[in-house]
Every structure is written in structure tokens, then in C-alpha cells.
Scaffold this motif. Structure first.
Motif, PDB file in Angstrom:
ATOM      1  N   VAL A 159      -3.123   4.654  -1.576  1.00  0.00           N
ATOM      2  CA  VAL A 159      -2.354   4.286  -2.769  1.00  0.00           C
ATOM      3  C   VAL A 159      -2.018   2.705  -2.037  1.00  0.00           C
ATOM      4  N   GLU A 160      -1.991   1.549  -2.776  1.00  0.00           N
ATOM      5  CA  GLU A 160      -1.641   0.409  -2.402  1.00  0.00           C
ATOM      6  C   GLU A 160      -0.559  -0.099  -3.438  1.00  0.00           C
ATOM      7  N   PRO A 161       0.223  -1.089  -2.956  1.00  0.00           N
ATOM      8  CA  PRO A 161       1.365  -1.640  -3.971  1.00  0.00           C
ATOM      9  C   PRO A 161       0.580  -2.268  -4.971  1.00  0.00           C
ATOM     10  N   LYS A 162       1.115  -2.289  -6.187  1.00  0.00           N
ATOM     11  CA  LYS A 162       0.581  -3.015  -7.425  1.00  0.00           C
ATOM     12  C   LYS A 162       1.369  -4.171  -8.010  1.00  0.00           C
ATOM     13  N   ASP A 163       0.639  -5.251  -8.799  1.00  0.00           N
ATOM     14  CA  ASP A 163       1.492  -6.093  -9.117  1.00  0.00           C
ATOM     15  C   ASP A 163       2.389  -5.818 -10.168  1.00  0.00           C
ATOM     16  N   LEU A 164       3.682  -6.440 -10.280  1.00  0.00           N
ATOM     17  CA  LEU A 164       4.741  -6.064 -11.454  1.00  0.00           C
ATOM     18  C   LEU A 164       5.002  -7.209 -11.866  1.00  0.00           C
ATOM     19  N   ALA A 165       5.571  -7.180 -13.362  1.00  0.00           N
ATOM     20  CA  ALA A 165       6.404  -8.281 -13.746  1.00  0.00           C
ATOM     21  C   ALA A 165       7.716  -7.674 -14.331  1.00  0.00           C
ATOM     22  N   VAL A 166       8.664  -8.119 -13.827  1.00  0.00           N
ATOM     23  CA  VAL A 166      10.123  -7.676 -14.012  1.00  0.00           C
ATOM     24  C   VAL A 166      11.044  -8.891 -14.445  1.00  0.00           C
ATOM     25  N   PRO A 167      12.136  -8.386 -14.945  1.00  0.00           N
ATOM     26  CA  PRO A 167      13.178  -9.506 -15.354  1.00  0.00           C
ATOM     27  C   PRO A 167      13.726  -9.949 -14.041  1.00  0.00           C
ATOM     28  N   PRO A 168      14.236 -11.224 -14.014  1.00  0.00           N
ATOM     29  CA  PRO A 168      15.064 -11.859 -12.973  1.00  0.00           C
ATOM     30  C   PRO A 168      16.170 -10.829 -12.609  1.00  0.00           C
ATOM     31  N   ASN A 169      16.453 -10.535 -11.352  1.00  0.00           N
ATOM     32  CA  ASN A 169      17.386  -9.747 -10.597  1.00  0.00           C
ATOM     33  C   ASN A 169      17.237  -8.243 -11.010  1.00  0.00           C
ATOM     34  N   ALA A 170      16.269  -7.678 -11.683  1.00  0.00           N
ATOM     35  CA  ALA A 170      16.146  -6.353 -11.968  1.00  0.00           C
ATOM     36  C   ALA A 170      15.461  -5.389 -11.033  1.00  0.00           C
ATOM     37  N   SER A 171      16.092  -4.251 -10.706  1.00  0.00           N
ATOM     38  CA  SER A 171      15.597  -3.611  -9.665  1.00  0.00           C
ATOM     39  C   SER A 171      14.084  -3.135 -10.012  1.00  0.00           C
ATOM     40  N   PHE A 172      13.536  -2.564  -8.842  1.00  0.00           N
ATOM     41  CA  PHE A 172      12.018  -1.915  -9.115  1.00  0.00           C
ATOM     42  C   PHE A 172      11.633  -1.242  -7.853  1.00  0.00           C
ATOM     43  N   GLN A 173      10.498  -0.573  -7.855  1.00  0.00           N
ATOM     44  CA  GLN A 173       9.914   0.242  -6.872  1.00  0.00           C
ATOM     45  C   GLN A 173       8.471  -0.249  -6.386  1.00  0.00           C
ATOM     46  N   LEU A 174       8.047  -0.108  -5.082  1.00  0.00           N
ATOM     47  CA  LEU A 174       6.643  -0.254  -4.862  1.00  0.00           C
ATOM     48  C   LEU A 174       6.126   1.071  -4.130  1.00  0.00           C
ATOM     49  N   PHE A 175       4.973   1.400  -4.091  1.00  0.00           N
ATOM     50  CA  PHE A 175       4.403   2.615  -3.726  1.00  0.00           C
ATOM     51  C   PHE A 175       3.369   2.359  -2.728  1.00  0.00           C
ATOM     52  N   CYS A 176       3.306   2.963  -1.474  1.00  0.00           N
ATOM     53  CA  CYS A 176       2.206   2.765  -0.481  1.00  0.00           C
ATOM     54  C   CYS A 176       1.809   4.084   0.032  1.00  0.00           C
ATOM     55  N   GLU A 177       0.435   4.225   0.320  1.00  0.00           N
ATOM     56  CA  GLU A 177       0.341   5.448   1.135  1.00  0.00           C
ATOM     57  C   GLU A 177      -1.105   5.302   1.992  1.00  0.00           C
ATOM     58  N   ALA A 178      -1.089   5.810   3.078  1.00  0.00           N
ATOM     59  CA  ALA A 178      -2.371   5.677   4.109  1.00  0.00           C
ATOM     60  C   ALA A 178      -2.549   6.804   4.885  1.00  0.00           C
ATOM     61  N   VAL A 179      -3.932   7.183   5.025  1.00  0.00           N
ATOM     62  CA  VAL A 179      -4.190   8.365   5.721  1.00  0.00           C
ATOM     63  C   VAL A 179      -4.990   8.194   6.952  1.00  0.00           C
ATOM     64  N   GLY A 180      -5.176   9.183   7.821  1.00  0.00           N
ATOM     65  CA  GLY A 180      -6.061   9.072   8.979  1.00  0.00           C
ATOM     66  C   GLY A 180      -7.472   9.543   8.483  1.00  0.00           C
ATOM     67  N   PRO A 181      -8.104  10.434   9.449  1.00  0.00           N
ATOM     68  CA  PRO A 181      -7.749  10.667  10.972  1.00  0.00           C
ATOM     69  C   PRO A 181      -7.843   9.519  11.659  1.00  0.00           C
ATOM     70  N   PRO A 182      -7.080   9.737  12.799  1.00  0.00           N
ATOM     71  CA  PRO A 182      -6.069  10.644  13.274  1.00  0.00           C
ATOM     72  C   PRO A 182      -4.633  10.243  12.597  1.00  0.00           C
ATOM     73  N   GLU A 183      -3.964  11.257  12.606  1.00  0.00           N
ATOM     74  CA  GLU A 183      -2.526  11.455  12.169  1.00  0.00           C
ATOM     75  C   GLU A 183      -1.597  11.507  13.376  1.00  0.00           C
ATOM     76  N   PRO A 184      -0.232  11.060  13.057  1.00  0.00           N
ATOM     77  CA  PRO A 184       0.308  10.461  11.845  1.00  0.00           C
ATOM     78  C   PRO A 184       0.057   9.049  11.536  1.00  0.00           C
ATOM     79  N   VAL A 185       0.342   8.604  10.269  1.00  0.00           N
ATOM     80  CA  VAL A 185       0.510   7.494   9.824  1.00  0.00           C
ATOM     81  C   VAL A 185       1.848   6.913   9.667  1.00  0.00           C
ATOM     82  N   THR A 186       1.951   5.679  10.096  1.00  0.00           N
ATOM     83  CA  THR A 186       3.424   5.330   9.714  1.00  0.00           C
ATOM     84  C   THR A 186       3.272   3.817   8.979  1.00  0.00           C
TER      85      THR A 186
END
Length: 729
Positions: free
Chosen positions: A92-119
Motif C-alpha cells: 500500500v502506497e500513499p495516494k494523492d488527495l485533494a483537501v480543503p485548506p487547513n483540513a486534517s487528513f490521513q495517509l496510509f503506507c504498508e511494506a513487507v519483506g521477507p525479511p521481516e521486520p519492516v519499519t
């Protein structure tokens, strides 16, 4: 097995107790279709199959095994689980967003191995945001006032990887609508339409027509309109940010309305008329096709009705169009005329056509995507039989174009007569039932040791590797240079010279074979490939890669790569470099590196073959002479240092067109043909399995004294001592 990404992997399995097993490699339950599979017979009823993965990727991870079918049930080997380790892979990679000025939002990111762990580390533009967190990760942002890029970095013990940058856009007011028009106008109402402008990166929620009429979409009906007055309309759009500007005003005067003969939508349109005509034509064509197919079906087996007689009744007189034998399937006569090939090709093959009844097909020697090679016994005029190899196309993919390309190779070989060039025995056709096209077959001499690449590979990675002296490797090169010298003198360019397309006879002489891509040059000194087709990229010269240009000089380049294959005993050239990267690799001045056991003079010779300027490359005559000189020096050195080295060959006259005997007294001898090479019908390298006849194993000492040594083991013993007699041109 756990392997780092990008490294090579070789798997192998053996089968014992079957005469000619059909071994398939499986991955996660599916058959693997690959060119990197080697199939070798070690001895009687003992086979080994190798699967090579040159540069493993994450998609190569999984369960591997091989299986074969013995006619009753499927036998499966043990399974191997292949784990491919590497830098983190983003799911999962962060996606483009369109938000109002000064509005809060969230971004998501996920990466996997092997080897684990992944930070995970988050970046805002070029600045890290916070510290490392375990994958997966959510980044909470309180708000931005301008477009900003965010990305995430993933790390494990193998390294790090960066995600795609996600752009956070700032939403704005929508732009003014445009193209405001009246689509319907009557005495009491009007319909207005428009095109929305830019949405300001937020979904347009509504549009407002002046007079505060709130609507959705791009159309509105204005009622209670006084037709005696001018109509003035304008529109604005709104989104989550607010209302945008007004459009330009649309003015429809009362005079324009009074002068209309009717509303715009009531005018006659040509579109329905055209659609009606087209519908009628399509219907008529469909009916005609149905009637034609019905008529053909009625008269498939003959004419059923004569013309109407005077009395008005039809006379029934059935006349059969063809006769049928219901006791056995009808067979098409296997002739060149029934293949659908060109008249020119038929004329060239007429005198080499062999009746199907003259030979008996035997065991399978090899197979590929487009066909197979089988051993056969060919009956001679005196009643004796000779062993041959038969190349045939697969029955389920045959079309006239496939047959044409397949038989062009046979017509090409018909013109050759040289001890180091494959010689055509003949062409035959295999009849088939149910009116299907015959299967074309090209008959070639049986080559006991198969192709050169498989032999070299077996010497290095076979179950019982054996030594190939440098003299023997140079002799292989001399033979190939002799064959190519002959082809170039007859204005033929091979276009697919490689170790896999050179065959080893029983006396270990090498013949150039497999002319599926070769071309005769009738004028000029080059051939230009007219269409994009699969080609042996790692053997192609720079000008062939860049401009599809093929000359004798491009064959010289391929000969240099073949020399490298021989010196490395069957290694893959440019290992780890993808086909798509070869051109940039070569244009940057890179070339194949000197093999560890290759002498300076041999490497210098192959390096000259890879000159960027084709005219600076040596001719095949020059290459043959230089290699003969190198071989002569090696023979003298070996004789002086090893008193057991002797030449057991008898001197013979050299074949016409070449320089004569090899230094050291090596004799010329016969032997040509192609026993196991398989060529795709489109003129492309196919994925056939390399076959090595029984041999390559040292006999136990006790057995060696009790029974005569086999010809193959005898050849190996001589090879290891450098004593095998060998032919020159």
C-alpha cells in the motif's frame, strides 16, 4: 531455499526407471513455461532436468517440484519452497488527495519483506516526519495550506525502498460554467444547458441559475417565462469550498423567439434517417447470409433438384458432390500441393520429398513450443536402415504460414554441402485424418551427442562432470568458423549462430545447423528485418539491435559470443542483464568479460568480433586461420610437455574452399546434420530442451576390464587426454 533478490537459482530433479520421461517443472500447481530448462539423459533409463532462474524476483517465490507421467499415473518429486529476500516491497502506497485548506487528513503506507521486520519513516517534501514505526503505518496530518508531497520510506536488514510520492492538492472554488445555450424554447418555457468549468479539485455539488433556481447537473428548465420579454440566463457552480463565479450571460431576445417557425427540437434531423437506412441494410445483409448458409448446407453432398418439368412438379435427381467411405476416416493425400505453400518453395523441395512409408518414427529426442524432434529409422534403396532425426511441427498449431516458414529452412539446407554445415536428408509429409493438413517433417542426420550447448553444460554441471581440454574447445571453434566461412562464401547470413545451434557428431566434429532465421543475399551485402519478431538478443550485433540490419559481420559478432559460450562451457552470456537492457549495455562500451580459463590470444580474437564498427571485425577466413594457429601452438606445447599426447588420425586432403590440414596433423572427416535442434515456425528461437545422448559417466574400474568401453565413454576419455582425432576443413 532462501535467496536474495537478483541472484541466480538452479533447481534439479532426477528420474529413473523410464525410457523417455516427459518431465515438467511446476510452480504452485502450474506448469512453468521457460527457456531456461535443460533435460539430460545420464544413462539408460536415468534422466536429470535442471531449471535455472537467472535473476530471481519476488514473483519467483513459491513451491517448486517436477513431475512426469509414465502412462498410468503422475509421479511427483519432493517440493522445494523458494523464499526470495530483498528490500521491502510496498503493498500500500500513499495516494494523492485533494483537501480543503487547513483540513486534517490521513495517509496510509504498508511494506513487507521477507525479511521481516519492516519499519516505516514518513517524509514531508524533503523532511522526515516523526520516527520509525512498524509497518503498516498511518500518518495523521492536521492540515496544509498549499500543495505538498508526502512519501514513506521502508527499511529492513536488506536495505531500504521509497514509495511513490503522494501529492496533497488544495481544493478551490469551481470555475465559471461555459457554453451556456438554449436547447428548447416554447411559448411558456425554455431549457438551458451548460458545460461546467474546472471543479477546483472538489466534486461539484450543485449549479445555480440566476433567479436562485437550485439544480443539479448541467441542464435546467425555466418556467413561467414571458415570451414577450428578452430571456437572460447565467449559471454558477458550487462545491465543498463554496460558490464559484457566474458564467457569461445568455441573451435570447423576444424578436428571435417570435421569428422561429417552431422550437429547435422540432426541426427535421437527418440522424434518424441515416440510422434507419443503416438498420435496413444490416437486416438485409443478415438475411442474405442466412439464406446462403442454408443453401450451402442443402447442397453440401450434391445437387438435389433439377429444374421444374412441364407438369409443374420438380424432378428429384440426386447427384453426389463427392464420395465417402464410412468404414474409416478419409485422409488427404500428402502432397506438396496440399500444404498451401508457394510454388517457388514447392519447386525447391520436389526432388527431396521422401514418402512417409520409407521411415519409422521412434523415441522423442526433444520438444518445444512449436514442435518436436524424434529419432527415426529411414529405409535405404538397398533395403537397409539408417538412423535419422525428424523435426516436425505440432499438429495443433499448423497453418499454411507456419508450414511455409518451417520448410524454408529445409530448402535453405538443401543448397549446403560442407562437412561442418548441417546437410538435409529430405522432406516428408505425415498424412492425417478428417481432412486436416499433413504435418511437414524435415529429415536430418542423427547427431549422437546432440547440440554443443548441452554437451558443454553437461561437462560443467552434469551429475558426473568431465574435463574438456583447451585444445578440444579451440577445435570446436575451428569447426564452426569453417562452416561459417563456407556459408558466407555462398552469400548466406545465419542470423542465429549460437552454441545451441551447433551439433556434435559421433566423432565430435561440429556442424553449424538450425537455419530457421538464415537468409540468402541476392544483391547488396545486407538483409533488413522487416517486422518485429522474437530474436536472439544476446547474440545480436549492435547494428542488428539498433536498425534490424543483418550482414556477414553481424554473424561474426554472434561467433564471438559463441566462442565465449564455448570457453565458459555453456554459461549464459550477460547473466543478470535483461534483454531490454542489452543495447544500452553495449552502446556504453561494455562487452562480455574474459572467462577465467581463456587465454589472452583467444579473448583478443573474440573481442575483435564485437567491434562497434562492423567493417573492423575479422572475416570468418581470418578467424579460422587465427584459431588454427592458436590450436597448432597448443598442440606443440601439449606434445612437448606430455609424452602421452599423440595424433592417431591419418592425413587426408582438405575439403575444397578451405586452407588445409590443421597444425598438428589433425585430419578432415565427414559428418554433418542436425539431430536435435528445434526451431520455431516463425523463425524464432524456441524453448526446446537440450538432449544429451547416454554418456558422460566414467565406468567403474571393475566393469571396465570385463566389457568393452562404450563409444561415448571412449570419446570422453580421449577428450580428457586431448587425443581425439578431429576434422578440419
Amino acid at each position: 531455499m532462501t535467496v536474495s533478490q537478483g541472484l541466480p537459482v538452479r533447481l534439479n530433479c532426477t528420474v529413473e526407471g523410464l525410457d523417455s520421461p516427459d518431465i515438467h517443472w511446476m510452480k504452485d500447481g502450474a506448469v512453468i513455461e521457460t527457456l531456461d530448462e535443460v533435460f539430460i539423459q545420464l544413462d539408460d533409463r536415468h534422466w536429470v532436468s535442471f531449471l535455472s532462474l537467472k535473476s530471481v524476483e519476488r514473483s519467483d517465490a513459491g513451491h517448486y517440484w517436477c513431475q512426469t507421467y509414465d502412462g498410468r499415473e503422475t509421479e511427483m518429486s519432493q517440493q522445494v519452497w523458494l523464499t526470495v529476500e530483498g528490500v521491502p516491497f510496498f503493498t500500500v502506497e500513499p495516494k494523492d488527495l485533494a483537501v480543503p485548506p487547513n483540513a486534517s487528513f490521513q495517509l496510509f503506507c504498508e511494506a513487507v519483506g521477507p525479511p521481516e521486520p519492516v519499519t516505516i519513516f514518513w517524509w514531508r517534501e524533503h523532511t522526515k516526519v516523526g520516527g520509525p514505526v512498524p509497518s503498516p503505518s498511518i500518518l495523521n496530518v492536521t492540515g496544509v495550506t498549499q500543495s505538498t508531497e508526502f512519501s514513506c520510506e521502508a527499511r529492513n536488514i536488506k536495505g531500504l525502498a521509497f514509495s511513490r510520492p503522494a501529492t496533497i492538492f488544495i481544493q478551490a472554488l469551481p470555475a465559471a460554467p461555459f457554453n451556456v445555450t438554449v436547447t428548447k424554447l416554447s411559448s411558456s418555457n425554455a431549457s438551458v444547458a451548460w458545460m461546467p468549468g474546472a471543479d477546483g479539485r472538489a466534486l461539484i455539488q450543485s449549479c445555480t441559475v440566476q433567479e436562485e433556481l437550485m439544480v443539479e447537473g448541467t441542464r435546467a428548465n425555466l418556467t413561467s417565462w414571458d415570451p414577450q420579454k428578452d430571456l437572460i440566463a447565467r449559471v454558477c457552480a458550487s462545491n465543498a469550498i463554496g460558490y464559484g463565479p457566474w458564467s457569461r450571460s445568455l441573451v435570447v431576445s423576444s424578436r428571435d423567439h417570435a421569428g422561429r417557425q417552431g422550437p429547435p427540437h422540432s426541426r427535421t434531423s437527418w440522424v434518424p434517417v441515416v440510422l434507419g437506412v443503416l438498420t435496413a441494410l444490416v437486416t438485409a445483409a443478415a438475411l442474405a447470409l442466412i439464406l446462403l448458409r442454408k443453401r450451402r448446407k442443402e447442397t453440401r453432398f450434391g445437387q438435389a433438384f433439377d429444374s421444374v418439368v412441364a407438369g409443374g412438379e420438380p424432378a428429384i435427381h440426386f447427384r453426389a458432390a463427392r464420395s465417402f467411405n464410412r468404414e474409416r476416416p478419409e485422409r488427404i493425400e500428402a502432397t506438396l500441393d496440399s500444404l498451401g505453400i508457394s510454388d517457388e518453395l514447392k519447386d525447391r523441395l520436389e526432388d527431396v520429398l521422401i514418402p512417409e512409408q520409407q521411415f519409422t518414427l521412434g523415441r522423442m529426442l526433444g520438444k518445444g513450443e512449436f514442435g518436436s524432434v524424434r529419432e527415426a529409422q529411414l529405409k535405404q534403396e538397398d533395403g537397409s536402415f539408417v538412423k535419422v532425426a525428424v523435426k516436425m511441427l505440432k499438429a495443433d498449431i499448423i497453418a499454411s504460414s507456419d508450414i511455409e516458414e518451417f520448410l524454408k529452412e529445409a530448402a535453405c539446407m538443401k543448397e549446403f554441402d560442407h562437412p561442418h554445415v548441417a546437410k538435409l536428408v529430405g522432406v516428408s509429409l505425415r498424412s492425417r485424418a478428417k481432412g486436416r493438413l499433413p504435418i511437414p517433417m524435415v529429415i536430418l542426420p542423427f547427431m549422437k551427442h546432440g547440440d554443443l550447448h548441452a554437451f558443454l553444460l553437461a561437462s560443467r554441471v552434469g551429475e558426473n562432470p568431465f574435463n574438456l581440454p583447451l585444445q578440444t574447445l579451440i577445435r570446436f571453434m575451428v569447426d564452426i568458423a569453417c562452416g561459417m566461412e563456407y556459408l558466407s562464401s555462398r552469400n548466406f547470413i545465419h542470423r542465429d549462430l549460437a552454441a545451441r545451434n551447433c551439433m556434435l557428431a559421433e566423432d565430435m566434429t561440429v556442424c553449424v545447423a538450425d537455419f530457421g532465421l538464415s537468409r540468402k543475399i541476392y544483391s547488396g551485402d545486407y538483409y533488413r528485418q522487416g517486422c518485429a519478431s522474437k530474436l536472439p538478443v544476446k547474440w545480436l550485433a549492435l547494428e542488428s539491435l539498433a536498425d534490424n540490419l543483418y550482414t556477414v559481420y553481424s554473424d561474426v559478432w554472434a561467433f564471438g559470443v559463441t566462442m565465449w559460450e564455448i570457453m565458459t562451457r555453456g554459461q549464459t552470456p550477460y547473466a543478470g542483464i535483461e534483454n531490454a537492457e542489452i543495447y544500452n549495455y553495449l552502446i556504453g562500451g561494455n562487452r562480455l568479460k574474459q572467462p577465467p580459463e581463456c587465454t589472452e590470444d583467444v579473448y583478443e580474437l573474440m573481442y575483435q568480433c564485437w567491434s562497434a564498427d562492423p567493417k573492423q571485425r575479422p572475416s570468418f577466413t581470418c578467424l579460422r586461420m587465427e584459431l588454427e594457429t592458436i590450436l597448432g601452438h597448443l598442440s606443440v606445447l601439449s606434445t612437448s610437455q606430455d609424452p602421452l599426447y599423440i595424433n592417431i588420425g591419418r592425413a587426408q586432403e582438405p575439403a575444397e574452399g578451405c586452407s588445409g590440414e590443421l597444425p598438428g596433423g589433425d585430419q578432415p572427416s565427414g559428418g554433418a546434420g542436425d539431430g536435435s535442434g528445434m526451431r520455431a515456425a516463425e523463425g524464432t528461437p524456441s524453448d526446446y530442451r537440450y538432449i544429451l545422448s547416454p554418456g558422460g559417466l566414467a565406468e567403474p574400474s571393475g566393469q571396465a576390464e570385463q566389457q568393452p568401453e562404450s563409444p561415448v565413454n571412449e570419446a570422453q576419455r580421449l577428450l580428457q587426454q586431448g587425443l581425439l582425432p578431429h576434422s578440419s576443413c
